[in-house]
Write a protein that holds these residues in place. Sequence first.
Motif, mmCIF file in Angstrom:
data_model
loop_
_atom_site.group_PDB
_atom_site.id
_atom_site.type_symbol
_atom_site.label_atom_id
_atom_site.label_comp_id
_atom_site.label_asym_id
_atom_site.label_seq_id
_atom_site.Cartn_x
_atom_site.Cartn_y
_atom_site.Cartn_z
ATOM 1 N N PHE A 1 24.338 102.511 52.725
ATOM 2 C CA PHE A 1 25.186 102.239 53.886
ATOM 3 C C PHE A 1 26.113 101.049 53.608
ATOM 4 O O PHE A 1 27.242 100.996 54.114
ATOM 5 C CB PHE A 1 24.328 101.983 55.119
ATOM 6 N N ALA B 1 29.010 102.429 51.862
ATOM 7 C CA ALA B 1 29.871 103.118 52.829
ATOM 8 C C ALA B 1 30.744 102.125 53.601
ATOM 9 O O ALA B 1 31.897 102.419 53.934
ATOM 10 C CB ALA B 1 29.022 103.932 53.795
ATOM 11 N N TRP C 1 34.012 104.864 61.228
ATOM 12 C CA TRP C 1 32.730 105.544 61.058
ATOM 13 C C TRP C 1 31.593 104.770 61.716
ATOM 14 O O TRP C 1 31.643 103.551 61.899
ATOM 15 C CB TRP C 1 32.439 105.742 59.574
ATOM 16 N N PHE D 1 27.226 105.210 61.378
ATOM 17 C CA PHE D 1 26.033 105.928 60.947
ATOM 18 C C PHE D 1 24.874 105.570 61.870
ATOM 19 O O PHE D 1 24.585 104.393 62.073
ATOM 20 C CB PHE D 1 25.646 105.539 59.514
ATOM 21 N N TYR E 1 20.777 106.439 62.113
ATOM 22 C CA TYR E 1 19.784 107.040 61.241
ATOM 23 C C TYR E 1 18.368 106.801 61.741
ATOM 24 O O TYR E 1 18.112 105.915 62.565
ATOM 25 C CB TYR E 1 19.928 106.499 59.805
ATOM 26 N N LEU F 1 26.573 110.959 60.818
ATOM 27 C CA LEU F 1 27.819 110.225 60.648
ATOM 28 C C LEU F 1 28.775 110.604 61.780
ATOM 29 O O LEU F 1 29.114 111.778 61.944
ATOM 30 C CB LEU F 1 28.445 110.560 59.293
ATOM 31 N N SER G 1 32.550 109.563 63.827
ATOM 32 C CA SER G 1 33.810 108.841 63.695
ATOM 33 C C SER G 1 34.466 108.775 65.064
ATOM 34 O O SER G 1 34.334 109.679 65.881
ATOM 35 C CB SER G 1 34.732 109.509 62.677
ATOM 36 N N ALA H 1 36.136 108.698 57.661
ATOM 37 C CA ALA H 1 34.678 108.858 57.661
ATOM 38 C C ALA H 1 34.221 109.575 56.391
ATOM 39 O O ALA H 1 33.155 109.277 55.843
ATOM 40 C CB ALA H 1 34.223 109.628 58.896
ATOM 41 N N TRP I 1 31.433 108.475 53.660
ATOM 42 C CA TRP I 1 30.387 109.365 53.167
ATOM 43 C C TRP I 1 30.365 109.394 51.644
ATOM 44 O O TRP I 1 29.310 109.321 51.021
ATOM 45 C CB TRP I 1 30.572 110.783 53.727
#
Length: 201
Positions: A50, A53, A65, A67, A69, A101, A103, A120, A124
């Motif tokens: 991450f 990213a 973006w 994330f 999780y 993910l 956006s 985004a 990724w």
Amino acid sequence: MERTETRSLREAVAATREPEHEIDPLFVNRWSAYAMTGEPLPESEYLPLFEAARWAPSSRNSQPWRFAYAARGDEAWETFRGFVNDSNRRWADDAAVLAVLFSTTTGDDGRSLSSHSFDAGAAWENLALEGTRRGLVVHPMGGFDHEAASDALDAPDDYVAEVMVAIGERASPDTLPDDLRDHEEPNGRKPLDAVVTRGGF
């Protein structure tokens, strides 16, 4: 399984892929394997993905973006698992981390972001390449309930659920159902001149 950075093509990759020009092997080594051990990963193993990213480029540095999780063992694990469709769940159930993910279509300045999905996607790719460098499986999937994910995770109205990602420790292909085992190898790509033209189409 191999868990160290490599500066050459991994054996399975070299058997099925050959770049037309010299590039860093990291790009060719990335592929979406299915087989994972089902074992949890420590945060120190997956949070750097991450972090990678986070450094992706974006229009107006909007970084659109987000994330969300759950790691295996988290209270939210079953919630994230429930987003995945039945076909993907056959292998994604063995992930150590499941992420969605998102956006946003709107920047911090209130202006619309036409490139939010593109940006985004860059995030990724950074995540996937760092996972590849570390020898992890990083597999994206579009086969999940986008609406349920947005609702359950309280995504704001201007956020779009783009893709889910399964992250885990690589396992032997023998752990997969027969039909998936047959596809557990890096696939090829169209020739360069099929996707790049000098001038128009």
